[in-house]
Design a protein around this motif. Structure first.
Motif, PDB file in Angstrom:
ATOM      1  N   MET A   1      -7.897   0.971  -2.199  1.00 43.56           N
ATOM      2  CA  MET A   1      -8.801   0.475  -0.888  1.00 43.56           C
ATOM      3  C   MET A   1      -9.923   1.110  -1.128  1.00 43.56           C
ATOM      4  O   MET A   1     -10.085   2.381  -1.461  1.00 43.56           O
ATOM      5  CB  MET A   1      -7.944   1.005   0.170  1.00 43.56           C
ATOM      6  CG  MET A   1      -6.746   0.259   0.447  1.00 43.56           C
ATOM      7  SD  MET A   1      -5.864   0.551   2.319  1.00 43.56           S
ATOM      8  CE  MET A   1      -7.433   0.059   3.240  1.00 43.56           C
TER       9      MET A   1
ATOM     10  N   ASP B   1       0.105   5.966   3.603  1.00 45.08           N
ATOM     11  CA  ASP B   1      -1.039   6.597   4.339  1.00 45.08           C
ATOM     12  C   ASP B   1      -0.703   7.391   5.383  1.00 45.08           C
ATOM     13  O   ASP B   1      -1.015   7.176   6.452  1.00 45.08           O
ATOM     14  CB  ASP B   1      -1.826   5.403   4.466  1.00 45.08           C
ATOM     15  CG  ASP B   1      -3.348   5.356   5.219  1.00 45.08           C
ATOM     16  OD1 ASP B   1      -3.580   6.853   4.782  1.00 45.08           O
ATOM     17  OD2 ASP B   1      -3.806   4.847   5.846  1.00 45.08           O
TER      18      ASP B   1
ATOM     19  N   ARG C   1      -4.658  13.883   3.664  1.00 43.79           N
ATOM     20  CA  ARG C   1      -4.017  12.588   4.219  1.00 43.79           C
ATOM     21  C   ARG C   1      -4.019  11.672   3.019  1.00 43.79           C
ATOM     22  O   ARG C   1      -4.444  11.667   2.077  1.00 43.79           O
ATOM     23  CB  ARG C   1      -5.125  11.901   5.212  1.00 43.79           C
ATOM     24  CG  ARG C   1      -4.911  10.579   5.441  1.00 43.79           C
ATOM     25  CD  ARG C   1      -6.238   9.893   6.189  1.00 43.79           C
ATOM     26  NE  ARG C   1      -5.725   8.761   6.617  1.00 43.79           N
ATOM     27  CZ  ARG C   1      -6.567   7.664   7.120  1.00 43.79           C
ATOM     28  NH1 ARG C   1      -7.793   8.055   7.371  1.00 43.79           N
ATOM     29  NH2 ARG C   1      -6.021   6.475   7.243  1.00 43.79           N
TER      30      ARG C   1
ATOM     31  N   ASP D   1     -11.326   2.396   8.224  1.00 45.15           N
ATOM     32  CA  ASP D   1     -11.912   3.809   8.046  1.00 45.15           C
ATOM     33  C   ASP D   1     -13.286   3.954   7.312  1.00 45.15           C
ATOM     34  O   ASP D   1     -13.875   4.961   7.324  1.00 45.15           O
ATOM     35  CB  ASP D   1     -10.636   4.465   6.814  1.00 45.15           C
ATOM     36  CG  ASP D   1      -9.438   5.118   7.431  1.00 45.15           C
ATOM     37  OD1 ASP D   1      -9.654   5.801   8.511  1.00 45.15           O
ATOM     38  OD2 ASP D   1      -8.375   4.584   7.139  1.00 45.15           O
TER      39      ASP D   1
ATOM     40  N   GLU E   1     -12.328   2.484   1.177  1.00 45.84           N
ATOM     41  CA  GLU E   1     -12.221   2.929   2.766  1.00 45.84           C
ATOM     42  C   GLU E   1     -13.008   4.279   2.943  1.00 45.84           C
ATOM     43  O   GLU E   1     -13.182   4.841   3.998  1.00 45.84           O
ATOM     44  CB  GLU E   1     -10.918   2.817   3.140  1.00 45.84           C
ATOM     45  CG  GLU E   1      -9.949   3.535   2.360  1.00 45.84           C
ATOM     46  CD  GLU E   1      -8.684   3.533   3.322  1.00 45.84           C
ATOM     47  OE1 GLU E   1      -8.466   3.155   4.330  1.00 45.84           O
ATOM     48  OE2 GLU E   1      -7.364   4.017   2.666  1.00 45.84           O
TER      49      GLU E   1
ATOM     50  N   ARG F   1     -12.086   6.926  14.654  1.00 49.95           N
ATOM     51  CA  ARG F   1     -11.678   5.599  15.153  1.00 49.95           C
ATOM     52  C   ARG F   1     -10.892   5.629  16.241  1.00 49.95           C
ATOM     53  O   ARG F   1     -10.631   4.519  16.945  1.00 49.95           O
ATOM     54  CB  ARG F   1     -11.409   4.878  13.842  1.00 49.95           C
ATOM     55  CG  ARG F   1      -9.984   5.270  13.372  1.00 49.95           C
ATOM     56  CD  ARG F   1      -9.558   4.711  12.066  1.00 49.95           C
ATOM     57  NE  ARG F   1      -8.533   3.879  12.284  1.00 49.95           N
ATOM     58  CZ  ARG F   1      -7.970   3.398  11.267  1.00 49.95           C
ATOM     59  NH1 ARG F   1      -8.139   3.869   9.972  1.00 49.95           N
ATOM     60  NH2 ARG F   1      -6.979   2.524  11.262  1.00 49.95           N
TER      61      ARG F   1
ATOM     62  N   ARG G   1       0.914  -1.071  -0.116  1.00 50.19           N
ATOM     63  CA  ARG G   1       0.200  -0.012  -0.140  1.00 50.19           C
ATOM     64  C   ARG G   1       0.918   1.175   0.093  1.00 50.19           C
ATOM     65  O   ARG G   1       1.715   1.308   0.838  1.00 50.19           O
ATOM     66  CB  ARG G   1      -0.998   0.037   1.323  1.00 50.19           C
ATOM     67  CG  ARG G   1      -1.709   1.547   1.298  1.00 50.19           C
ATOM     68  CD  ARG G   1      -2.894   1.421   2.348  1.00 50.19           C
ATOM     69  NE  ARG G   1      -2.207   1.526   3.700  1.00 50.19           N
ATOM     70  CZ  ARG G   1      -2.808   1.770   4.718  1.00 50.19           C
ATOM     71  NH1 ARG G   1      -3.993   1.467   4.961  1.00 50.19           N
ATOM     72  NH2 ARG G   1      -2.119   1.968   6.015  1.00 50.19           N
TER      73      ARG G   1
HETATM   74 MG    MG Z   1      -7.351   2.942   6.227  1.00 50.88          MG
END
Ligand code: MG
Ligand code: PEP
Length: 596
Positions: free
Chosen positions: A431, A337, A360, A457, A433, A467, A334
């Protein structure tokens, strides 16, 4: 008996005596020296700096060998600080101008330095204060001739209790003595939490007033699953938890036997079980637990464990080492992030009011082409070493995906121009999300080879529940019908478009959701390696037909609690003892019933 709640960062339950690491172990009084003593005092200081640098280099090498390069690099940061010329001049200046001892010069200079860090608005600067304390302590011990942590002399198993632990203290811990860690400071991504997790020491962080309320010798129960610490439990609670601890160990050993069994449903449908990792050093454990590959490599930890920006070579070495260990098994890398709760303090300094909704992840990469392309080139170079795939996080629109593809194409052209071998047909996925991506999966599916649903997410953004916020934790649930409807719709599109779809959020590692996810059509899950055996056990006891029936029924409920009760009952029907080793009710925090 007192029950305290913190954040679980490393799993396991331990019943053991507390050992309090106190802060005031090193008292430094101001001692005046005469002008004639100044040269000798400066010499003492330089000797302490040199000796500390040697120790740090040893510690870095030792940590790199046992926990990997990223973790070892934390001590490179300490070395860099220690050998900073400004800092050395400051120490010497104080000795010379204020006629104080080397100890006092070190304490005052580094306390001022840490105050400057602490005053920064960015919380990650505050996190770095403990690195400065660590350095101060190291130098003072050299100057004062004291031994290392007093803990060095302790022989009996203990729970280490402290306000905070520095990264080097944590990496130095002897696992055979320190059975668990409970500290007041820290969050999920603090260095201490990362290292405790890599070392496999059960840990709870963020426990309020722990040091005030616990003394060395107190009996503690530390539950690294639920984040609960019980101080001086009564006899019945201790007996209950000791039994629980033993059952836990038996249960894990029994589950480990699942490792070599195929991940198949009872009626023979294969379900791919992949592992989630943060560091290359975790691959061996993932394979040991039975992972068929790595479905989520969270590469941002390459940044978070280092004070220097990782070079293309650093990226490449990390990816190559994972790909080589996997020997052709899938590796989904990935892309970075960073942002939200994963700030790299040495990078961009902009403070955002709502970082989870800010610049982000892929947004940060699209705004910083240089950083993104360094990573993309490294992934491309590693693509020839195995079944390497790229995954973009946090995609929320087709335009973002197009931009990411364009930058990937640029990186490919650069590799081509340099004559570097790479796979032009490297599989590219995203992803799912963000609710927008789930709702536009039909469109996004045209541009990618695979999806991976990030429920952590997806839940946060669908339910508008942070979260990481304890106050709204009971509202954070995978069992909300709105979340489940999004999952159902993504799976429908994935079938229609014949696009392979996995799920890599924590929900996938929670056995109470396994039947439902299989019933929705998921044939691949990427989970914390620790949970692989348990999920495999559920899979091997269900049939696709029953799972589909159960998933349809789940979609007819309106309340999360109804859904959880129903799924619990159905799971117990096929595996009556599956939850018997879960945290005891007393240790389960409010709302934990719902996986993320
Ligand atoms: Mg995530
Ligand atoms: C997710 O959001 O579900 C996910 C797997 O990514 P992360 O937990 O790293 O945000």
């Amino acid at each position: 008996m007192e029950i305290k709640k913190g954040i679980a960062v490393s799993s396991g339950v331990v019943v053991c005596r507390a050992w309090l690491l106190s802060d005031d172990e090193l008292h430094i009084d101001r001692r005046e020296i005469t002008p004639s003593e100044v040269p000798a005092e400066r010499k003492r200081l330089l000797k302490a700096v040199a000796a500390s640098s040697d120790d740090l280099r040893d510690l870095r090498d030792k940590t790199t060998r046992s926990l990997g390069k990223e973790t070892g690099a934390i001590f490179d940061y300490h070395l860099g600080l220690l050998n900073d010329q400004h800092l050395l001049d400051d120490f010497a200046g104080r000795i010379e101008n204020q006629h104080c001892s080397a100890e006092y010069a070190v304490r005052r200079t580094l306390r001022d330095f840490s105050k400057a860090f602490f005053d920064q608005p960015d919380p990650l600067f505050k996190d770095r204060v403990k690195d400065v304390y660590d350095l101060e302590r190291r130098l003072l011990i050299k100057l004062m001739g004291k031994g290392r942590m007093r803990l060095a002399g302790v022989k009996d198993p203990l729970v280490l209790v402290a306000k905070d632990l520095t990264p080097s203290q944590t990496a130095n811990l002897d696992k055979s003595i320190v059975r668990a860690i409970a500290i007041e400071a820290g969050g999920q991504t603090s260095h201490t939490a990362i290292i405790a997790n890599s070392m496999g020491i059960p840990a709870v962080v963020g426990v309020e007033d722990l040091v005030r309320d616990v003394s060395s010798g107190d009996l503690l129960i530390v539950n690294g699953y639920s984040g609960v610490v019980i101080v001086n439990p009564d006899e019945a609670t201790v007996t209950e938890h000791r039994l629980y601890e033993q059952r836990q160990m038996r249960f894990e050993t029994r589950l480990d036997q699942m490792r070599d069994l195929p991940a198949l449903t009872r009626d023979g449908t294969p379900i791919e079980l992949l592992g989630n990792i943060e560091f290359p050093s975790e691959v061996d454990n993932a394979l040991h637990k039975g992972a068929q590959g790595i479905g989520l490599y969270r590469t941002e930890f390459l940044y978070l464990a280092s004070d220097k920006e990782p070079t293309e070579e650093d990226h490449y070495n990390a990816y190559a080492s994972v790909a080589e260990k996997l020997k052709g098994k899938p590796l989904i890398i990935r892309t970075l992030d960073l942002g939200a709760d994963k700030f790299w303090p040495h990078g961009e300094k902009t403070v955002e009011d709502n970082p989870f909704l800010g610049c982000r992840s892929i947004r940060l990469c699209l705004a910083n082409h240089r950083i993104f392309k360094v990573q993309l080139r490294a992934i491309l170079r590693a693509s020839v070493l195995g079944d390497v795939r790229i995954m973009f996080p946090m995609i929320s629109s087709p335009m973002e995906l197009k931009q990411a593809h364009m930058l990937l194409k640029d990186a490919m052209d650069e590799c081509y121009d340099l004559g570097v071998p790479f796979r032009r047909d490297i599989p590219v996925g995203i992803m799912i999300e963000v609710p927008a991506a789930a709702l536009m999966a039909n469109v996004l599916a045209r541009e990618v080879n695979f999806f991976s649903i990030g429920t952590n997410d997806l839940i946060q953004y669908t339910l508008a529940v942070d979260r990481g916020n304890q106050r709204v934790a009971p509202l954070f649930t995978a069992a909300h019908p709105a979340v489940l409807a999004l999952l159902r719709d993504v799976m429908r599109i994935s079938r229609k478009r014949k696009i392979s779809t996995s799920l890599c959020g924590e929900m996938g590692g929670d056995p109470q959701f396994t039947i439902f996810l299989v019933g929705l059509g998921l044939r691949s899950l990427s989970i914390t390696p620790h949970n692989i055996p348990k999920i495999k056990q559920v899979l091997r006891n269900i049939t696709i037909k029953d799972a589909e029936k159960i998933a349809r029924r789940v979609m007819s409920f309106e309340q999360p609690q109804q859904i959880l009760n129903f799924l619990n009952d159905e799971t117990r029907k096929v595996l009556p003892d599956i939850f018997s080793e879960e945290p005891l009710p007393l240790l389960t925090p409010a709302g934990a019933a719902a996986g993320g």
